[in-house]
Design a protein around this motif. Structure first.
Motif, PDB file in Angstrom:
ATOM      1  N   CYS A 193       0.841  -1.192   0.000  1.00 42.91           N
ATOM      2  CA  CYS A 193       0.000   0.000   0.000  1.00 42.91           C
ATOM      3  C   CYS A 193       0.881   1.247   0.000  1.00 42.91           C
ATOM      4  O   CYS A 193       1.816   1.354   0.788  1.00 42.91           O
ATOM      5  CB  CYS A 193      -0.907  -0.007   1.232  1.00 42.91           C
ATOM      6  SG  CYS A 193      -1.926   1.458   1.361  1.00 42.91           S
ATOM      7  N   CYS A 240       0.027   3.101   3.681  1.00 43.64           N
ATOM      8  CA  CYS A 240       0.387   2.572   5.001  1.00 43.64           C
ATOM      9  C   CYS A 240       1.391   1.432   4.943  1.00 43.64           C
ATOM     10  O   CYS A 240       1.839   0.971   5.980  1.00 43.64           O
ATOM     11  CB  CYS A 240      -0.875   2.166   5.760  1.00 43.64           C
ATOM     12  SG  CYS A 240      -1.710   0.747   5.051  1.00 43.64           S
ATOM     13  N   GLU A 280       0.990  -1.653   4.115  1.00 45.30           N
ATOM     14  CA  GLU A 280       0.387  -2.968   4.315  1.00 45.30           C
ATOM     15  C   GLU A 280       0.389  -3.745   2.989  1.00 45.30           C
ATOM     16  O   GLU A 280       0.352  -3.158   1.921  1.00 45.30           O
ATOM     17  CB  GLU A 280      -1.065  -2.770   4.810  1.00 45.30           C
ATOM     18  CG  GLU A 280      -1.795  -4.037   5.177  1.00 45.30           C
ATOM     19  CD  GLU A 280      -1.428  -4.563   6.560  1.00 45.30           C
ATOM     20  OE1 GLU A 280      -0.681  -3.880   7.283  1.00 45.30           O
ATOM     21  OE2 GLU A 280      -1.893  -5.661   6.904  1.00 45.30           O
ATOM     22  N   CYS A 327      -6.139  -2.364  -0.232  1.00 45.09           N
ATOM     23  CA  CYS A 327      -5.458  -2.472   1.056  1.00 45.09           C
ATOM     24  C   CYS A 327      -6.477  -2.854   2.125  1.00 45.09           C
ATOM     25  O   CYS A 327      -7.463  -2.147   2.325  1.00 45.09           O
ATOM     26  CB  CYS A 327      -4.791  -1.152   1.422  1.00 45.09           C
ATOM     27  SG  CYS A 327      -4.058  -1.172   3.067  1.00 45.09           S
ATOM     28  N   CYS A 374      -6.263   0.158   5.253  1.00 44.68           N
ATOM     29  CA  CYS A 374      -6.777   1.528   5.144  1.00 44.68           C
ATOM     30  C   CYS A 374      -7.783   1.702   4.012  1.00 44.68           C
ATOM     31  O   CYS A 374      -8.391   2.757   3.886  1.00 44.68           O
ATOM     32  CB  CYS A 374      -5.624   2.517   4.984  1.00 44.68           C
ATOM     33  SG  CYS A 374      -4.847   2.477   3.362  1.00 44.68           S
ATOM     34  N   GLU A 420      -7.171   1.733   0.744  1.00 44.95           N
ATOM     35  CA  GLU A 420      -6.626   2.317  -0.479  1.00 44.95           C
ATOM     36  C   GLU A 420      -6.855   1.361  -1.651  1.00 44.95           C
ATOM     37  O   GLU A 420      -6.636   0.155  -1.535  1.00 44.95           O
ATOM     38  CB  GLU A 420      -5.118   2.577  -0.294  1.00 44.95           C
ATOM     39  CG  GLU A 420      -4.381   3.014  -1.539  1.00 44.95           C
ATOM     40  CD  GLU A 420      -4.678   4.448  -1.949  1.00 44.95           C
ATOM     41  OE1 GLU A 420      -5.279   5.195  -1.160  1.00 44.95           O
ATOM     42  OE2 GLU A 420      -4.319   4.817  -3.079  1.00 44.95           O
TER      43      GLU A 420
HETATM   44 ZN   LIG Z   1      -3.121   0.907   3.294  1.00 41.14          ZN
END
Ligand SMILES: [Zn+2]
Length: 65
Positions: A4, A7, A9, A48, A51, A53
């Motif tokens: 991501c 973040c 991830e 993601c 979050c 995304e």
């Molecule tokens: Zn994210």
């Protein structure tokens, strides 16, 4: 594996995007007026799980070179 951009991830890849209410899918091309010769295929989507995304990407990048 895609990370991501927000973040870091690990994103869930291979998701699909669909346009509701339309029979036509989204097709991407490298040439605006030549949808067939410049065709690079359907966009893939990664999401993601942390979050939310959404990242739209192309699997076959060879055609962009
Ligand atoms: Zn994210």
């Amino acid at each position: 594996m895609r990370e991501c951009i927000r973040c870091g991830e690990q994103m869930k890849e291979g998701c699909a995007i669909r346009v509701e209410g339309s029979a036509t899918g989204i097709i991407m091309s490298t040439k605006e007026n030549a949808m067939f010769s410049g065709r690079i295929g359907y966009p893939k989507v990664a999401i993601c799980p942390k979050c939310g995304e959404v990242s739209i990407y192309v699997e076959n990048v060879e055609k962009l070179k």
